[in-house]
Scaffold this motif. Structure first.
Motif, short mmCIF file in Angstrom:
data_model
loop_
_atom_site.label_atom_id
_atom_site.label_comp_id
_atom_site.label_asym_id
_atom_site.label_seq_id
_atom_site.Cartn_x
_atom_site.Cartn_y
_atom_site.Cartn_z
N ALA A 120 -54.87 29.70 -82.92
CA ALA A 120 -53.88 29.91 -83.97
C ALA A 120 -52.47 30.01 -83.42
CB ALA A 120 -54.23 31.18 -84.76
N ALA A 121 -52.35 30.36 -82.14
CA ALA A 121 -51.03 30.40 -81.51
C ALA A 121 -50.51 28.99 -81.23
CB ALA A 121 -51.10 31.19 -80.20
N VAL A 122 -51.40 28.06 -80.96
CA VAL A 122 -51.00 26.68 -80.69
C VAL A 122 -50.29 26.08 -81.90
CG1 VAL A 122 -51.85 24.36 -80.15
CG2 VAL A 122 -52.83 26.35 -78.99
N ALA A 123 -50.69 26.53 -83.10
CA ALA A 123 -50.11 25.99 -84.33
C ALA A 123 -48.68 26.46 -84.56
CB ALA A 123 -50.99 26.37 -85.52
N CYS A 124 -48.22 27.45 -83.79
CA CYS A 124 -46.86 27.97 -83.95
C CYS A 124 -45.93 27.39 -82.90
CB CYS A 124 -46.87 29.50 -83.86
SG CYS A 124 -47.74 30.30 -85.22
N PRO A 125 -44.71 27.01 -83.27
CA PRO A 125 -43.80 26.37 -82.32
C PRO A 125 -43.23 27.32 -81.27
CG PRO A 125 -42.70 26.68 -84.42
CD PRO A 125 -44.14 27.06 -84.63
N VAL A 126 -43.32 28.64 -81.52
CA VAL A 126 -42.72 29.62 -80.61
C VAL A 126 -43.80 30.53 -80.04
CG1 VAL A 126 -41.08 31.54 -80.44
CG2 VAL A 126 -40.57 29.58 -81.92
#
Length: 321
Positions: A294-300
């Motif tokens: 789920a962190a990969v889906a966030c740009p930051v």
């Protein structure tokens, strides 16, 4: 519940430039810029804060960059869940620049950071010795600044253990080896760091080498292959329920946050002398794998897509390695 400390020896003022496409050798006009308090341990604290878990963040900060980082940390929506206990240094806190294009590809430029003096390192150890309580968990994440000796890692592990706390180390190379040889409770390299550090061709062989040096548990993150837990008595693994495209920069830090929450809860439910079994530790794999994805889906880095996390976590299955 006992306290979770995140230790970032080499924090950074993270600057992210979002552009349509990176063209090497050509000028770019950047209209989308974000500035965040960065460094692997601070990313762990930020993810835990989003989970509603308080942490105490420590490490070294200095100069105008360090002051700006402190301001940004306090201004976060979840900032009240992060207690700042940093050691002030004469050196300037480093900058980290990430360039992310519309395809989610990230190109990252990390400064090395200024080397803290021996007095500043001793100040960090004194802070921990005076503050840590039995049952606390310390997550030490990332590189050491400048030319700091890996021997400081040995002293950090000893300091945590002298206080009755446990320590998880997310590092590579000589720092990772020093943590293992000092008897760290947990280490969490990724597969590439593990191969670079041990020279072993397989994750299982690399984990076995680290276990032989004295660490109790080796947790490995392996990208699309998932994550594994190795102890001397058993090993488990879990694969992601789905592959996510995007920026993988903060995936490892999100998984460390998941492990901190899981382990802290385990410790809170048992006596201080209790040593968790491989199966009890591996029960944290679904959360760690899903939160990492789920962190990969966030740009930051330091942020997670919680709706995606909730969708993926129930689908992750743990199996014997």
């Amino acid at each position: 519940m006992a306290a979770i400390w995140t230790l970032t020896p080499n924090p950074a003022l993270d600057i992210t430039h979002r552009i349509p496409k990176l063209n090497v050798g050509l000028p770019h006009r950047v209209e989308n810029v974000t500035v965040r308090p960065g460094g692997k341990g601070l990313n762990v604290s930020r993810v835990l804060a989003q989970l509603g878990v308080p942490t105490v963040a420590t490490g070294f900060l200095g100069g105008t960059n360090g002051a700006r980082l402190q301001e940004l940390l306090a201004d976060l929506n979840t900032g009240q869940l992060i207690t700042s206990r940093f050691i002030s240094t004469l050196g300037q806190t480093r900058l980290s620049l990430a360039v992310v294009d519309d395809d989610g590809e990230a190109t990252v430029f990390n400064e090395a950071g200024s080397t803290p003096s021996d007095t500043e390192w001793e100040g960090l150890l004194s802070l921990l010795a005076a503050s840590l309580q039995p049952g606390d968990l310390v997550a030490c994440s990332g590189s050491f600044p400048g030319s700091s000796s890996p021997s400081w890692m040995s002293r950090l592990v000893a300091c945590a253990h002298d206080a009755g706390a446990r320590i998880l180390v997310d590092a590579s190379g000589p720092i990772l080896v020093a943590a293992c040889e000092a008897g760290a409770d947990f280490v969490k390299p990724n597969d590439l760091e593990l191969k670079e550090t041990t020279g072993c061709d397989t994750v299982a062989e690399g984990a076995a080498q680290l276990l032989s040096k004295g660490v109790r548990v080796v947790i490995t993150s392996e990208g699309a292959a998932g994550m594994s837990v190795f102890t001397k008595t058993g090993a488990y693994r879990a694969k992601p329920a789905q592959l996510v495209s995007g920026n993988p920069t903060g995936a490892g830090d999100a998984s460390v946050a998941a492990w901190c929450k899981h382990l802290a809860q385990l410790f809170a439910d048992h006596e201080l002398a209790w040593a968790p079994s491989a199966a009890e530790i591996a029960a944290g794999l679904p959360t760690a794998v899903a939160l990492s994805g789920a962190a990969v889906a966030c740009p930051v880095a330091g942020e997670v897509d919680f709706e995606l996390y909730k969708t993926m976590e129930p689908k992750v299955k743990v199996e014997d390695y």
